[in-house]
Structure formats: structure tokens, C-alpha cells
Design a protein around this motif. Structure first.
Motif, PDB file in Angstrom:
ATOM      1  N   LEU A 122     -36.222  54.912  10.314  1.00  0.00           N
ATOM      2  CA  LEU A 122     -36.046  55.683  11.543  1.00  0.00           C
ATOM      3  C   LEU A 122     -37.150  56.723  11.583  1.00  0.00           C
ATOM      4  O   LEU A 122     -37.271  57.539  10.663  1.00  0.00           O
ATOM      5  N   GLN A 148     -38.213  48.687  11.545  1.00  0.00           N
ATOM      6  CA  GLN A 148     -38.473  50.031  12.051  1.00  0.00           C
ATOM      7  C   GLN A 148     -37.836  50.247  13.417  1.00  0.00           C
ATOM      8  O   GLN A 148     -37.749  49.315  14.221  1.00  0.00           O
ATOM      9  N   GLU A 149     -37.419  51.487  13.657  1.00  0.00           N
ATOM     10  CA  GLU A 149     -36.930  51.870  14.980  1.00  0.00           C
ATOM     11  C   GLU A 149     -37.495  53.242  15.325  1.00  0.00           C
ATOM     12  O   GLU A 149     -37.286  54.217  14.579  1.00  0.00           O
ATOM     13  N   CYS A 151     -37.577  56.643  17.344  1.00  0.00           N
ATOM     14  CA  CYS A 151     -36.546  57.518  17.931  1.00  0.00           C
ATOM     15  C   CYS A 151     -37.249  58.678  18.638  1.00  0.00           C
ATOM     16  O   CYS A 151     -37.247  59.819  18.135  1.00  0.00           O
ATOM     17  N   TRP A 154     -35.481  62.283  19.268  1.00  0.00           N
ATOM     18  CA  TRP A 154     -34.793  63.044  18.225  1.00  0.00           C
ATOM     19  C   TRP A 154     -35.486  64.371  17.921  1.00  0.00           C
ATOM     20  O   TRP A 154     -34.823  65.398  17.797  1.00  0.00           O
ATOM     21  N   ASP A 175     -30.013  54.318  19.126  1.00  0.00           N
ATOM     22  CA  ASP A 175     -31.149  53.978  18.255  1.00  0.00           C
ATOM     23  C   ASP A 175     -30.674  53.291  16.974  1.00  0.00           C
ATOM     24  O   ASP A 175     -31.338  52.375  16.473  1.00  0.00           O
ATOM     25  N   LEU A 176     -29.548  53.711  16.444  1.00  0.00           N
ATOM     26  CA  LEU A 176     -29.002  53.060  15.248  1.00  0.00           C
ATOM     27  C   LEU A 176     -28.563  51.634  15.579  1.00  0.00           C
ATOM     28  O   LEU A 176     -28.800  50.704  14.783  1.00  0.00           O
ATOM     29  N   LEU A 179     -31.587  49.468  15.645  1.00  0.00           N
ATOM     30  CA  LEU A 179     -32.106  49.156  14.312  1.00  0.00           C
ATOM     31  C   LEU A 179     -31.308  48.031  13.669  1.00  0.00           C
ATOM     32  O   LEU A 179     -31.883  47.049  13.166  1.00  0.00           O
ATOM     33  N   VAL A 189     -31.386  53.008   4.727  1.00  0.00           N
ATOM     34  CA  VAL A 189     -32.078  53.560   5.889  1.00  0.00           C
ATOM     35  C   VAL A 189     -32.797  54.839   5.480  1.00  0.00           C
ATOM     36  O   VAL A 189     -32.194  55.737   4.873  1.00  0.00           O
ATOM     37  N   TYR A 196     -35.184  64.828  10.787  1.00  0.00           N
ATOM     38  CA  TYR A 196     -33.966  64.052  10.954  1.00  0.00           C
ATOM     39  C   TYR A 196     -32.797  64.442  10.050  1.00  0.00           C
ATOM     40  O   TYR A 196     -31.643  64.166  10.420  1.00  0.00           O
ATOM     41  N   ILE A 203     -25.541  60.898  12.310  1.00  0.00           N
ATOM     42  CA  ILE A 203     -25.990  59.558  11.900  1.00  0.00           C
ATOM     43  C   ILE A 203     -24.917  58.864  11.076  1.00  0.00           C
ATOM     44  O   ILE A 203     -24.619  57.678  11.270  1.00  0.00           O
TER      45      ILE A 203
END
Length: 274
Positions: A122, A148-149, A151, A154, A175-176, A179, A189, A196, A203
Motif C-alpha cells: 500500500l 501493489q495498490e 492510495c 490517504w 483500497d484494501l 488490493l 501487507v 500510513y 486498516i
């Protein structure tokens, strides 16, 4: 031998304070300077050239404040600027000074956490686009699959103290979901942005059970301690004491208020004009 000086810690904003806090706790015997480039945050959506230029400007400011060692406690800066600074700038500026990042120390140990060999990242759009985590993890663990994501919201949510709102929670959950849609077998993760960790409680609400959530602060602190142990010449150039100085390129009152939330103690900073 070089003149002794504090250890410098740099971030585009407040996120690096999560790393700064762990470093100071792990290595309390040294003097430290923290610099946040709050006037130009966020870095995550900026070009490689811009991130490099901003980062190098701030590193030089820390050098001017007598820092011989600077930690880029910013994943985007580590992804987009570190290599150029290490390979091109330092040999000309001062080959005895050192600039370290946060990606390689994370990549070196990630294999200890995953059982399925599937790791999620993330991060900001800049870090994701750089492919830095994919490249570095594969150097040490070529068998690990990395998903990968990006964000992009954030960091702005955190920097503006809006991350405890229902709207923020919606984007974090989304977003989670994105992913884990890439692989439901992800079991580790990495919070690949030092901002973050402030979102950790949210999360964890939406993270599947049994998934390891890795914050970088402790990893970076342990890596720095090991680095100094192996480089006695540089260790000797880090001044001892209990000095903790804070600088910001943004508004001092705002920095002090928000930095205090990150550190859990009062902060008094000074302005730094670039």
C-alpha cells in the motif's frame, strides 16, 4: 575525520515522524534533526524530476545543519530520488556523507513475514509507479509475488487531519478491497508510506484475518542501528546527546500541532526557507 553532527531525518511532511520516533527510541544516544517539507507536500503525485529536486534541496539543508547522515523517511523520496543522490550527487558534493532510504531495509526482511509468498504493498502513486518495491523485494526473494495498490487520498487525509471521518474510512476500505481482489492469498501487507501507520486501527478493521500488517518504523530503526554498527567511521561522526530539533518549510504553528499528534509529545519547530 568529519566534524560531528546530528543524524538527519527527512520527510515530505509528517509521516516520517513515525520513523523518527522509532529511530530515537532505538538509538536515543544521538542528536537528531527532523525536516518536513510541508510547504510542498504531497510528493506522491509529483514527477520523478520534481521529487528528486525537492529531496536533494532538503538533504543539502540538512547537510548545512551539520548532518553527516540523512535518512529519507519517505517512501516516495526513496523511490524517486535516493539512487540519483547516492550515485550522482554525493560523490561530487561530499563522498563521505551518506543518505539512506526506507525501501531496501523493508525488502531485505519481508521474506520473514510471508508464508504464502504473496505480499501486498500500500503506497502513494509515485512509489507504486516506480516499481521500487517489486524490484527490491525480487533482489532478495525472487520467488515472492508482489501486488501493489496506490492510495492517492490517504496522505492528504492524514495531512489535513481528516482521516478519522466516515469518508476516509470508505476510501481505506475500498483500497484494501482493490488490493485483495488482485490476490486473496496475500498474507503480508506493507504500509509503504510512513504516513500510513496513523491509519492502522482503521486498516485492521478491514484487513482479512491472519494477514500480517507491517509498519516500517521498527524495521528502519533496526536497519540504521545495524548500519552504524558496521560503519564505525560514520558512527563516530554522529554527535551524542539528547538534542531533538525540528524544522519545517511550512507554517510552524500547524507543524507543531500536528507533529505533536504523531509523536505523542509537544514539538517546537523552526522555519526553514528553501
Amino acid at each position: 575525520m568529519m566534524k560531528q553532527g546530528p543524524i538527519g531525518v527527512f520527510d515530505s511532511g509528517y509521516g516520517g515522524l513515525t520513523v523518527f520516533k522509532e529511530i530515537v527510541q532505538r538509538l536515543p544516544q544521538y542528536n537528531y534533526i527532523y525536516l518536513g517539507d510541508n510547504a510542498r507536500v504531497p510528493y506522491g503525485t509529483r514527477s520523478f524530476e520534481t521529487v528528486y529536486r525537492y529531496t536533494w534541496e532538503c538533504v543539502q539543508q540538512l547537510f548545512a545543519l551539520d548532518c553527516n547522515l540523512v535518512v529519507l523517511a519517505c517512501n516516495t523520496a526513496s523511490a524517486k530520488a535516493l539512487r540519483t543522490i547516492q550515485q550522482n550527487d554525493l560523490p561530487l558534493y561530499d563522498p563521505f556523507r551518506r543518505v539512506l532510504g526506507v525501501i531496501r531495509p523493508t525488502a531485505e526482511v519481508i521474506g520473514q513475514y510471508t508464508r504464502t509468498g504473496k505480499v501486498g504493498i500500500l503506497a502513494t502513486q509515485g512509489t507504486v509507479s516506480s516499481e521500487s518495491y517489486v524490484i527490491e523485494i525480487h533482489k532478495f526473494f525472487p520467488e515472492i509475488q508482489v501486488y501493489q495498490e496506490a492510495c492517492p487520498l490517504w496522505v492528504p487525509l492524514i495531512e489535513n487531519n481528516e482521516f478519522r471521518t466516515p469518508g476516509a474510512e470508505y476510501f481505506i476500505r475500498k483500497d484494501l478491497e482493490n488490493l485483495f481482489a488482485k490476490s486473496p492469498d496475500i498474507d503480508t501487507v506493507v504500509l509503504a508510506c510512513t504516513h500510513y501507520p496513523l491509519l492502522k486501527d482503521i486498516i485492521l478493521k478491514y484487513l482479512p484475518g491472519g494477514v500480517n500488517l507491517i509498519s516500517q518504523g521498527e524495521l528502519i530503526a533496526d536497519s540504521l542501528a545495524d548500519y552504524l554498527e558496521r560503519h564505525s567511521d560514520l558512527r563516530a561522526c554522529c554527535s551524542l546527546g539528547d538534542s531533538r530539533q525540528f524544522y519545517t518549510t511550512g507554517a510552524v504553528p500547524e507543524f507543531d500541532e500536528k507533529a505533536s499528534l504523531f509523536l505523542g509529545s509537544a514539538v517546537q519547530s523552526a522555519p526553514l526557507l528553501l
